[in-house]
Design a protein around this motif. Structure first.
Motif, PDB file in Angstrom:
ATOM      1  N   UNK A  26      20.858  41.834 -10.030  1.00 33.33           N
ATOM      2  CA  UNK A  26      20.770  41.664 -11.482  1.00 33.33           C
ATOM      3  C   UNK A  26      19.493  42.280 -12.041  1.00 33.33           C
ATOM      4  N   UNK A  27      18.394  42.163 -11.296  1.00 31.90           N
ATOM      5  CA  UNK A  27      17.128  42.734 -11.755  1.00 31.90           C
ATOM      6  C   UNK A  27      17.231  44.255 -11.880  1.00 31.90           C
ATOM      7  N   UNK A  33      19.674  49.130 -17.677  1.00 35.53           N
ATOM      8  CA  UNK A  33      20.054  49.066 -19.089  1.00 35.53           C
ATOM      9  C   UNK A  33      18.840  49.031 -20.008  1.00 35.53           C
ATOM     10  N   UNK A  34      17.687  48.655 -19.492  1.00 38.34           N
ATOM     11  CA  UNK A  34      16.447  48.765 -20.268  1.00 38.34           C
ATOM     12  C   UNK A  34      16.070  50.245 -20.425  1.00 38.34           C
ATOM     13  N   UNK A  36      18.276  52.719 -20.227  1.00 36.70           N
ATOM     14  CA  UNK A  36      19.379  53.398 -20.922  1.00 36.70           C
ATOM     15  C   UNK A  36      20.043  52.387 -21.863  1.00 36.70           C
ATOM     16  N   UNK A  37      19.457  52.165 -23.020  1.00 33.98           N
ATOM     17  CA  UNK A  37      19.963  51.124 -23.932  1.00 33.98           C
ATOM     18  C   UNK A  37      21.413  51.382 -24.351  1.00 33.98           C
ATOM     19  N   UNK A  38      22.261  50.407 -24.153  1.00 34.64           N
ATOM     20  CA  UNK A  38      23.647  50.423 -24.602  1.00 34.64           C
ATOM     21  C   UNK A  38      24.186  49.000 -24.488  1.00 34.64           C
ATOM     22  N   UNK A  39      25.213  48.722 -25.246  1.00 37.56           N
ATOM     23  CA  UNK A  39      25.817  47.398 -25.159  1.00 37.56           C
ATOM     24  C   UNK A  39      26.607  47.283 -23.858  1.00 37.56           C
ATOM     25  N   UNK A 104      22.891  51.968  -5.758  1.00 37.87           N
ATOM     26  CA  UNK A 104      21.781  51.626  -6.656  1.00 37.87           C
ATOM     27  C   UNK A 104      22.228  51.681  -8.120  1.00 37.87           C
ATOM     28  N   UNK A 105      21.990  50.640  -8.900  1.00 41.15           N
ATOM     29  CA  UNK A 105      22.354  50.671 -10.322  1.00 41.15           C
ATOM     30  C   UNK A 105      21.771  51.858 -11.079  1.00 41.15           C
TER      31      UNK A 105
END
Length: 310
Positions: A26-27, A33-34, A36-39, A104-105
């Motif tokens: 989760x981290x 997403x921090x 690459x900002x997106x909903x 890797x995310x």
């Protein structure tokens, strides 16, 4: 109450024996997403894990509406858990990945960039696989079956790290089967597939859940739920027996008229029994093939049962 607009990206992760890995997973997703900002939303499906995965998921869920956690009543297998997550997801694109951080995310952005070129499904292609020997051998066998059963292109690499368009996700979720095999369903549904090179890490912690038994069950599912190969094999076997019975019958008849035989009726009995045993196998095989087709058409969605969704 009006439903909120769907997120741009859904992340679907089946969870099994991953209690110690989940916080780091989760981290790293949050870090992605921090950057690459997106909903987004994250759907984590606990597949009857025997460890404390569900308790860890409930702790990670606290105060976070973008995280959806699901607890299945028992272990149904990775593909069933993945199908559950797909049905609960709402994103315009859905990324599926394992829970062990071998995907890797940070590599998700490569999937997003590639699918924006207009593809239906994009699979991550590992630059250097970090899987164990058992999984590599199993992957070779499954890959061969994918080509034979689903006409997978030879130059396409299938992995669990992939991104899928919403319309393809919805089409896959309409399949009524109690033994889902997601790669096969995607190949049956989509039209445009592509690969993109991604990094593949060694397992973050613990041992792989892909044992010989798990891979054998997957192969069994492929062969018996998505093909009529065993029935056709039996049908061919029955035809060979019938041919053998016919040739043997010719031999016995010739011997009867050439040398005679002491037991009257023995010739007829042997020929008829041998022939009709072969015919019986052919008929049963043909009936079995129709039965499998009917069962595949009418089988209900019993691939998984949900205990709780939070």
């Amino acid at each position: 109450m009006k439903e909120s607009p769907p997120p741009e990206i859904s992340i679907v992760i089946p969870v099994y024996r991953s209690a110690s890995i989940l916080p780091e997973t989760l981290a790293q997703l949050d870090a992605f997403f921090h950057a690459h900002p997106m909903k987004f939303e994250i759907v984590l499906v606990n597949d009857g894990s025997p460890d404390d995965s569900w308790e860890v998921l409930k702790q990670l869920k606290q105060g976070r509406d973008e995280i959806i956690i699901v607890d299945l009543i028992r272990n149904f297998g990775q593909h069933s858990a993945m199908m559950c997550g797909l049905k609960l997801s709402r994103g315009k694109f859905v990324v599926t990945m394992d829970d062990d951080l071998q995907n890797p995310p940070s590599e998700i952005i490569h999937l997003i960039d590639k699918i924006n070129e207009g593809h239906d499904v994009v699979f991550g292609r590992f630059q250097q696989k970090q899987h164990g020997l058992i999984r590599r051998v199993g992957s070779k066998i499954v890959g061969w079956l994918n080509r034979k059963l689903f006409n997978k292109p030879r130059d396409l690499t299938l992995t669990n790290f992939r991104i899928i368009r919403r319309d393809i996700v919805d089409a896959v979720c309409k399949f009524r089967t109690n033994a889902p095999y997601l790669p096969g369903l995607l190949l049956m549904t989509g039209k445009s597939f592509a690969n993109v090179d991604v990094v593949h890490h060694p397992r973050f912690e613990g041992e792989s859940n892909y044992t010989v038994l798990v891979i054998a069950k997957l192969i069994w599912r492929l062969v018996f739920n998505y093909s009529a190969f065993p029935l056709r094999l039996l049908c061919g076997f029955g035809l060979l027996i019938s041919l053998f019975a016919f040739l043997f019958g010719c031999y016995v008849i010739i011997k009867h008229f050439t040398f005679g035989i002491e037991q009257p009726g023995w010739t007829t009995l042997v020929v008829l029994i041998s022939f009709f045993q072969g015919v019986t196998l052919v008929v049963l095989s043909a009936m079995g093939e129709y039965l499998v087709r009917i069962l595949n058409d009418v089988s209900g969605p019993r691939a998984y049962l949900i205990r709780q969704v939070l």
